[in-house]
Design an enzyme around this catalytic site. Structure first.
Site, PDB file in Angstrom:
ATOM      1  N   SER A 127       0.451  -1.484  -0.271  1.00 49.89           N
ATOM      2  CA  SER A 127      -0.600  -0.102   0.435  1.00 49.89           C
ATOM      3  C   SER A 127       1.648   1.286  -0.117  1.00 49.89           C
ATOM      4  CB  SER A 127      -0.383   0.238   0.507  1.00 49.89           C
ATOM      5  OG  SER A 127      -1.174   1.411   1.562  1.00 49.89           O
ATOM      6  N   MET A 160     -11.797  -4.806   5.766  1.00 46.18           N
ATOM      7  CA  MET A 160     -10.734  -4.542   6.347  1.00 46.18           C
ATOM      8  C   MET A 160     -10.663  -4.915   7.566  1.00 46.18           C
ATOM      9  SD  MET A 160      -9.950  -1.479   4.136  1.00 46.18           S
ATOM     10  CE  MET A 160      -8.774  -0.629   5.777  1.00 46.18           C
TER      11      MET A 160
END
Length: 224
Positions: A8, A137
Site C-alpha cells: 500500500s 478491512m
C-alpha cells in the site's frame, strides 16, 4: 489460488515514490494497493487522480485502487482513465452498490467491494457472484499503523466458505494490521491478497518484500 503481497503506497516515502515502485517491481511484486481517501467517508485525505496518472506512466504494476470516498460512483470513470486496473468501493459509501458494480464492470476493470470491520458479509452475499474481489478491512479505514482486529478473522473465513460452497471465483483481500503473526492468521482463514503498509515500507524495502513474499509462499502451500 493466486496469493499476492499488495504493498500500500499510503505508507510509502513520497519523496522516493518512483524509486520505491521500481524496487517493488524488481522484487517480483505484481499488485500495488492505492488508497484514495476523501476526508469525508474517512477522516483523512490521501491523494487522487494526478498521483495515479503520474505513476502509471512509469509502472507496469496492477493498480488496485481502493476508493474510501463518499458516493464513489462519481469518480469511477476518472480513476479508470488515470490507470486503475481494479476499483474497490465500500458497501457503506455507495448510494447504489449494484449500480456502482455495474459501472466498474462496464469500464472493463476488475470489480471490488470492501467491508468495514462492523459490516457483515450478509450485506453483500447476494452480490458475490458479480465481483472479482472482496476487501475485508481488518482495521478502521482511514489510518495506517493500526492493530489487527481479531474479530474480523471470522469474516474472512465466512467469505472463503461461501466461495467454496457456491463455487464462486473471487479474491479475498485483507487490509490492516498485517505483520508476521497476523499474515498467518489471515491466510489460514482464507485470504489470498495481502495488503501491507508499514510492514513493507518501514525499514529496508527490498528485504521486507523478500521476507513477506517468502512467508506468503510458505503459508499458502500449507493452506492448500
Amino acid at each position: 489460488m493466486d496469493y499476492q503481497l499488495c504493498p500500500s503506497i499510503l505508507s510509502a516515502d513520497f519523496n522516493r515514490l518512483g524509486e520505491q515502485l521500481r524496487i517493488l517491481e524488481n522484487e517480483g511484486i505484481r499488485y500495488l494497493h492505492i488508497d484514495v481517501m476523501d476526508g469525508d467517508f474517512v477522516p483523512n485525505i490521501s491523494f487522487g487522480m494526478p498521483v495515479i496518472k503520474s505513476i502509471r506512466k512509469e509502472s507496469k504494476l496492477f493498480f488496485d485502487v481502493h476508493l474510501m470516498v463518499t458516493a464513489p460512483e462519481r469518480y469511477i470513470r476518472d480513476f479508470v482513465e488515470c490507470g486503475a486496473d481494479s476499483i474497490t468501493v465500500h458497501v457503506e459509501a455507495c448510494e447504489d452498490l449494484e449500480r456502482a458494480i455495474e459501472m466498474i464492470r462496464d469500464a472493463n476493470v476488475k470489480v471490488g467491494v470492501s467491508l468495514k470491520p462492523a459490516t457483515p458479509v450478509n450485506d453483500i452475499s447476494h452480490l458475490l457472484d458479480e465481483v472479482d474481489l472482496v476487501l475485508v478491512m481488518t482495521v478502521q479505514p482511514g489510518f495506517g499503523g493500526q492493530k489487527y482486529m481479531e474479530e474480523c478473522t471470522e469474516k474472512i473465513r465466512e467469505l472463503r466458505e461461501i466461495a467454496e460452497q457456491e463455487d464462486l471465483d473471487f479474491d479475498i483481500q485483507v487490509d490492516g494490521g498485517i505483520n508476521d503473526e497476523t499474515i498467518e492468521t489471515v491466510i489460514r482463514a482464507g485470504a489470498n491478497l495481502i495488503v501491507g503498509g508499514s510492514c513493507v515500507f518501514n525499514g529496508d524495502l527490498a528485504s521486507n518484500v523478500k521476507h513477506l513474499r517468502k512467508r506468503i509462499d510458505q503459508l499458502s502451500r500449507e493452506a492448500e
